[in-house]
Write a protein that holds these residues in place. Structure first.
Motif, PDB file in Angstrom:
ATOM      1  N   PHE A 102       0.820  -1.206   0.000  1.00  0.00           N
ATOM      2  CA  PHE A 102       0.000   0.000   0.000  1.00  0.00           C
ATOM      3  C   PHE A 102       0.856   1.259   0.000  1.00  0.00           C
ATOM      4  CE2 PHE A 102       1.077  -0.227   4.416  1.00  0.00           C
ATOM      5  CZ  PHE A 102       0.997   1.061   4.906  1.00  0.00           C
ATOM      6  N   ASP A 103       2.154   1.133   0.377  1.00  0.00           N
ATOM      7  CA  ASP A 103       3.065   2.287   0.413  1.00  0.00           C
ATOM      8  C   ASP A 103       4.285   2.041  -0.469  1.00  0.00           C
ATOM      9  OD1 ASP A 103       4.223   0.318   1.951  1.00  0.00           O
ATOM     10  OD2 ASP A 103       4.703   1.610   3.651  1.00  0.00           O
ATOM     11  N   ASP A 104       4.075   1.418  -1.631  1.00  0.00           N
ATOM     12  CA  ASP A 104       5.213   1.081  -2.485  1.00  0.00           C
ATOM     13  C   ASP A 104       5.616   2.197  -3.447  1.00  0.00           C
ATOM     14  OD1 ASP A 104       3.170   0.899  -4.393  1.00  0.00           O
ATOM     15  OD2 ASP A 104       3.224  -1.287  -4.489  1.00  0.00           O
ATOM     16  N   VAL A 105       4.866   3.302  -3.473  1.00  0.00           N
ATOM     17  CA  VAL A 105       5.272   4.477  -4.257  1.00  0.00           C
ATOM     18  C   VAL A 105       5.962   5.496  -3.360  1.00  0.00           C
ATOM     19  CG1 VAL A 105       4.393   6.515  -5.491  1.00  0.00           C
ATOM     20  CG2 VAL A 105       3.601   4.235  -6.098  1.00  0.00           C
ATOM     21  N   ALA A 106       5.366   5.768  -2.202  1.00  0.00           N
ATOM     22  CA  ALA A 106       5.943   6.775  -1.303  1.00  0.00           C
ATOM     23  C   ALA A 106       5.311   6.670   0.071  1.00  0.00           C
ATOM     24  CB  ALA A 106       5.729   8.181  -1.862  1.00  0.00           C
TER      25      ALA A 106
ATOM     26  N   MET B 219       3.892   6.079  14.818  1.00  0.00           N
ATOM     27  CA  MET B 219       3.862   6.999  13.683  1.00  0.00           C
ATOM     28  C   MET B 219       2.785   6.523  12.711  1.00  0.00           C
ATOM     29  SD  MET B 219       6.677   8.107  10.780  1.00  0.00           S
ATOM     30  CE  MET B 219       7.832   8.809  11.964  1.00  0.00           C
ATOM     31  N   PHE B 220       1.733   7.314  12.599  1.00  0.00           N
ATOM     32  CA  PHE B 220       0.704   7.071  11.609  1.00  0.00           C
ATOM     33  C   PHE B 220       1.077   7.879  10.369  1.00  0.00           C
ATOM     34  CE2 PHE B 220      -1.097   6.368  15.768  1.00  0.00           C
ATOM     35  CZ  PHE B 220      -1.756   5.154  15.599  1.00  0.00           C
ATOM     36  N   TYR B 221       1.083   7.243   9.215  1.00  0.00           N
ATOM     37  CA  TYR B 221       1.567   7.910   8.007  1.00  0.00           C
ATOM     38  C   TYR B 221       0.718   7.499   6.810  1.00  0.00           C
ATOM     39  CZ  TYR B 221       3.713   3.449   6.641  1.00  0.00           C
ATOM     40  OH  TYR B 221       3.909   2.135   6.274  1.00  0.00           O
ATOM     41  N   THR B 222       0.883   8.235   5.729  1.00  0.00           N
ATOM     42  CA  THR B 222       0.177   7.958   4.491  1.00  0.00           C
ATOM     43  C   THR B 222       1.005   7.032   3.610  1.00  0.00           C
ATOM     44  OG1 THR B 222      -0.812  10.160   4.553  1.00  0.00           O
ATOM     45  CG2 THR B 222      -0.894   8.993   2.453  1.00  0.00           C
ATOM     46  N   GLY B 223       0.367   5.989   3.108  1.00  0.00           N
ATOM     47  CA  GLY B 223       0.985   5.145   2.090  1.00  0.00           C
ATOM     48  C   GLY B 223       0.350   5.441   0.747  1.00  0.00           C
ATOM     49  N   ALA B 224       1.173   5.564  -0.283  1.00  0.00           N
ATOM     50  CA  ALA B 224       0.678   5.826  -1.635  1.00  0.00           C
ATOM     51  C   ALA B 224       1.091   4.692  -2.561  1.00  0.00           C
ATOM     52  CB  ALA B 224       1.227   7.153  -2.159  1.00  0.00           C
TER      53      ALA B 224
END
Length: 321
Positions: free
Chosen positions: A70-74, A90-95
């Motif tokens: 789910f976060d293999d782009v950035a 750490m909650f972060y955005t997966g792109a």
């Protein structure tokens, strides 16, 4: 100001361990030769400071995962909170990229020392189509479900605010305050948004809250190109916006105040533990020429006077008056 000579630096967030302040930031190499290309190359860097002005870069916090993930782009914007057991989350955005475009979701990593982070399998949270728009709806350029901001409520539960879009309303005016809750920072429930579409924003980026002069303030950012047509027609620029909570403690984006022009983006407030003073930070977005700049500002004064949030010179004038 915090910047890197060889990298683009933009979105950021903080943690305070009681000794040092920790700055987490998105960065990408300037070898890309185009700041617009940075989004698909973003990693999460890390720096520390004791005075909020001089920052020392240390080892990176997170990088994208190997595909498929789910976060293999950035890895994009997030937040850090300390759990009741003392561990850091750490909650972060997966792109990730799909045949239809960019899909965003929320992931989490944990740490005992704020330095070495361990990702948990993800995504942790995704857009729930009962309330939130999906990329397959065909009304927006990506599936917006990102920029998690987590805080503890008075009843001891945790609330997450998320940048997302409603699944109904005018396509250019669907920005809402998405939300989820948890009792333990591990198990989360997505809820209907805390606001309605139609407030004039295509999306409300990097939602985050602060207590300023006894008032609860919600900050978010929106580019001029992501404003609804009605706001664009007034000549309003993009920038940082603020919403002062109403008597019931809720935030209504229809009452949002613009606190910066397009030269600043992603506004956050951090309290200096030694003085109790609140300070405003942002990243430098665009120059008068329109050129993208990058880099995170030094702390600026911030205050609430007569129902208006003021930053920088305007705050100094308001405080002097």
């Amino acid at each position: 100001m915090f910047s890197l000579p060889d990298s683009y630096v933009w979105d950021f967030w903080f943690a305070d361990d009681g000794d040092q302040y920790h700055l987490f930031f998105l960065y990408a190499s300037k070898a890309l030769q185009n700041p617009d290309a940075r989004h698909h190359r973003a990693s999460i860097g890390h720096a520390v400071s004791r005075d909020l002005r001089s920052w020392s870069r240390i080892e990176d916090a997170l990088v994208r995962s190997d595909a498929p993930a789910f976060d293999d782009v950035a890895t994009w914007t997030g937040c850090v909170v300390r759990g009741d057991d003392g561990s850091w989350h750490m909650f972060y955005t997966g792109a990730t990229l799909t045949p239809l475009g960019n899909v965003q979701s929320v992931g989490v990593a944990t740490s005992d020392d704020l330095t070495t982070w361990h990702k948990k399998p993800g995504p942790l949270l995704e857009a729930d189509p009962r309330w939130y728009e999906l990329l397959s709806d065909g009304t927006w350029h990506d599936q917006a479900f990102r920029d998690p901001f987590v805080y503890k409520q008075e009843d001891g539960t945790w609330r997450m605010l998320i940048t997302a879009r409603s699944n109904h309303g005018a396509p250019d005016d669907r920005g809402v305050i998405a939300t989820a809750t948890s009792d333990d920072l591990e198990h989360w429930t997505v809820h209907p948004p805390l606001s309605e579409p139609g407030a004039g924003f295509g999306q409300l980026e990097v939602l985050n809250t602060a207590e300023i002069d006894g008032r609860s303030v919600l900050f978010f950012s929106c580019l001029a190109s992501d404003l609804a047509a009605g706001r664009q027609e007034t000549g309003t620029t993009g920038g940082v916006w603020a919403i002062i909570a109403g008597p019931d403690g809720t935030w209504d984006p229809r009452a949002a105040q613009q606190v910066s022009e397009h030269d600043l983006y992603v506004g956050r407030v951090l309290t200096d533990r030694s003085t109790g003073s609140a300070w405003f930070f942002a990243f430098r977005n665009t120059a008068p020429s329109g050129e993208w700049i990058g880099g995170i500002t030094d702390p600026m004064p911030v205050t609430v006077v007569d129902g208006r949030v003021q930053i920088g010179e305007a705050a100094l004038v308001a405080l002097a008056g």
